[in-house]
Design a protein around this motif. Structure first.
Motif, PDB file in Angstrom:
ATOM      1  N   ASN A 188       0.695  -1.251  -0.109  1.00 34.95           N
ATOM      2  CA  ASN A 188      -0.136   0.140  -0.155  1.00 34.95           C
ATOM      3  C   ASN A 188       1.069   1.249   0.025  1.00 34.95           C
ATOM      4  OD1 ASN A 188      -2.541  -1.159  -0.049  1.00 34.95           O
ATOM      5  ND2 ASN A 188      -2.695  -1.417   2.241  1.00 34.95           N
ATOM      6  N   ALA A 189       1.979   1.280   0.740  1.00 35.59           N
ATOM      7  CA  ALA A 189       2.698   2.422   0.983  1.00 35.59           C
ATOM      8  C   ALA A 189       3.502   2.711  -0.400  1.00 35.59           C
ATOM      9  CB  ALA A 189       3.965   2.211   2.008  1.00 35.59           C
ATOM     10  N   GLU A 190       3.865   1.434  -1.099  1.00 35.54           N
ATOM     11  CA  GLU A 190       4.408   1.552  -2.442  1.00 35.54           C
ATOM     12  C   GLU A 190       3.685   2.315  -3.450  1.00 35.54           C
ATOM     13  OE1 GLU A 190       6.144  -2.221  -3.724  1.00 35.54           O
ATOM     14  OE2 GLU A 190       8.175  -1.424  -3.475  1.00 35.54           O
ATOM     15  N   ALA A 191       2.389   1.900  -3.358  1.00 35.40           N
ATOM     16  CA  ALA A 191       1.399   2.292  -4.478  1.00 35.40           C
ATOM     17  C   ALA A 191       1.165   3.582  -4.300  1.00 35.40           C
ATOM     18  CB  ALA A 191       0.112   1.374  -4.050  1.00 35.40           C
ATOM     19  N   ILE A 192       1.163   3.931  -3.213  1.00 34.18           N
ATOM     20  CA  ILE A 192       0.669   5.651  -2.736  1.00 34.18           C
ATOM     21  C   ILE A 192       1.761   6.281  -3.082  1.00 34.18           C
ATOM     22  CG2 ILE A 192       0.659   7.062  -0.987  1.00 34.18           C
ATOM     23  CD1 ILE A 192      -1.150   5.262   0.536  1.00 34.18           C
ATOM     24  N   ASP A 193       2.942   5.821  -3.030  1.00 33.95           N
ATOM     25  CA  ASP A 193       4.414   6.524  -3.539  1.00 33.95           C
ATOM     26  C   ASP A 193       4.437   6.932  -5.127  1.00 33.95           C
ATOM     27  OD1 ASP A 193       5.049   7.076  -0.895  1.00 33.95           O
ATOM     28  OD2 ASP A 193       6.788   5.212  -0.884  1.00 33.95           O
ATOM     29  N   LEU A 194       3.934   5.799  -5.762  1.00 36.03           N
ATOM     30  CA  LEU A 194       3.764   5.768  -7.145  1.00 36.03           C
ATOM     31  C   LEU A 194       2.895   6.768  -7.637  1.00 36.03           C
ATOM     32  CD1 LEU A 194       3.864   1.927  -7.943  1.00 36.03           C
ATOM     33  CD2 LEU A 194       5.682   3.559  -8.406  1.00 36.03           C
ATOM     34  N   LEU A 195       2.003   7.303  -7.099  1.00 35.65           N
ATOM     35  CA  LEU A 195       1.143   8.334  -7.524  1.00 35.65           C
ATOM     36  C   LEU A 195       1.772   9.715  -7.578  1.00 35.65           C
ATOM     37  CD1 LEU A 195      -2.027   7.122  -5.417  1.00 35.65           C
ATOM     38  CD2 LEU A 195      -1.669   6.622  -7.741  1.00 35.65           C
ATOM     39  N   SER A 196       1.088  10.504  -8.283  1.00 32.70           N
ATOM     40  CA  SER A 196       1.691  12.044  -8.084  1.00 32.70           C
ATOM     41  C   SER A 196       1.331  12.468  -6.802  1.00 32.70           C
ATOM     42  CB  SER A 196       0.865  12.913  -9.208  1.00 32.70           C
ATOM     43  OG  SER A 196      -0.431  13.040  -8.873  1.00 32.70           O
ATOM     44  N   LYS A 197       2.191  13.577  -6.289  1.00 37.14           N
ATOM     45  CA  LYS A 197       2.216  13.898  -4.971  1.00 37.14           C
ATOM     46  C   LYS A 197       0.610  14.382  -4.470  1.00 37.14           C
ATOM     47  CE  LYS A 197       4.262  15.607  -1.152  1.00 37.14           C
ATOM     48  NZ  LYS A 197       5.197  14.638  -0.193  1.00 37.14           N
ATOM     49  N   GLU A 198      -0.044  15.239  -5.362  1.00 38.19           N
ATOM     50  CA  GLU A 198      -1.179  15.639  -5.419  1.00 38.19           C
ATOM     51  C   GLU A 198      -2.323  14.680  -5.341  1.00 38.19           C
ATOM     52  OE1 GLU A 198      -4.170  17.598  -8.510  1.00 38.19           O
ATOM     53  OE2 GLU A 198      -2.457  19.154  -7.964  1.00 38.19           O
ATOM     54  N   THR A 199      -2.103  13.504  -6.104  1.00 39.54           N
ATOM     55  CA  THR A 199      -2.941  12.318  -6.058  1.00 39.54           C
ATOM     56  C   THR A 199      -2.743  11.702  -4.689  1.00 39.54           C
ATOM     57  OG1 THR A 199      -3.281  12.393  -8.277  1.00 39.54           O
ATOM     58  CG2 THR A 199      -3.885  10.331  -7.190  1.00 39.54           C
ATOM     59  N   SER A 200      -1.591  11.522  -4.255  1.00 39.18           N
ATOM     60  CA  SER A 200      -1.386  10.675  -3.188  1.00 39.18           C
ATOM     61  C   SER A 200      -1.907  11.469  -1.737  1.00 39.18           C
ATOM     62  CB  SER A 200       0.096  10.339  -3.012  1.00 39.18           C
ATOM     63  OG  SER A 200       0.892  11.326  -2.954  1.00 39.18           O
ATOM     64  N   LEU A 201      -1.691  12.888  -1.833  1.00 39.75           N
ATOM     65  CA  LEU A 201      -2.183  13.445  -0.489  1.00 39.75           C
ATOM     66  C   LEU A 201      -3.815  13.469  -0.812  1.00 39.75           C
ATOM     67  CD1 LEU A 201       0.191  16.334  -0.781  1.00 39.75           C
ATOM     68  CD2 LEU A 201       0.142  14.407   0.931  1.00 39.75           C
ATOM     69  N   ALA A 202      -4.168  13.480  -1.652  1.00 36.04           N
ATOM     70  CA  ALA A 202      -5.914  13.489  -1.642  1.00 36.04           C
ATOM     71  C   ALA A 202      -6.290  12.079  -1.516  1.00 36.04           C
ATOM     72  CB  ALA A 202      -6.253  13.681  -3.265  1.00 36.04           C
ATOM     73  N   LEU A 203      -5.554  10.908  -1.839  1.00 36.39           N
ATOM     74  CA  LEU A 203      -5.879   9.548  -1.193  1.00 36.39           C
ATOM     75  C   LEU A 203      -5.834   9.500   0.282  1.00 36.39           C
ATOM     76  CD1 LEU A 203      -6.607   6.665  -1.956  1.00 36.39           C
ATOM     77  CD2 LEU A 203      -4.195   6.209  -2.254  1.00 36.39           C
ATOM     78  N   ILE A 204      -4.672   9.994   0.628  1.00 34.73           N
ATOM     79  CA  ILE A 204      -4.325   9.909   2.209  1.00 34.73           C
ATOM     80  C   ILE A 204      -5.523  10.800   2.961  1.00 34.73           C
ATOM     81  CG2 ILE A 204      -2.872  10.922   4.070  1.00 34.73           C
ATOM     82  CD1 ILE A 204      -0.535  10.027   2.100  1.00 34.73           C
TER      83      ILE A 204
END
Length: 69
Positions: free
Chosen positions: A48-64
């Motif tokens: 899950n951490a790896e998948a979040i890291d693969l997203l763009s910064k904006e997208t990963s922050l929105a997901l979080i």
């Protein structure tokens, strides 16, 4: 993922250990065990951490933010 890497991942996104556990789909207790090294980080939390890291910064922050809501 080691305990140090787990804590670094949480810090990277400005998360507490408890919040990191929630975002990665694990319990509060397991998150603290991952962080102090008394339990190895589960494969699912690591992936899950790896998948979040693969997203763009904006997208990963929105997901979080969605996972913490």
């Amino acid at each position: 993922m080691t305990a140090v890497e787990f804590k670094e991942w949480a810090n990277k996104y400005g998360l507490s250990i408890e919040e990191a556990g929630s975002v990665l789909g694990t319990s509060r207790a397991n998150a603290f065990k991952f962080a102090n090294g008394s339990r190895p980080v589960s494969k699912s939390a690591y992936y899950n951490a790896e998948a979040i890291d693969l997203l763009s910064k904006e997208t990963s922050l929105a997901l979080i933010q969605r996972r913490l809501a």
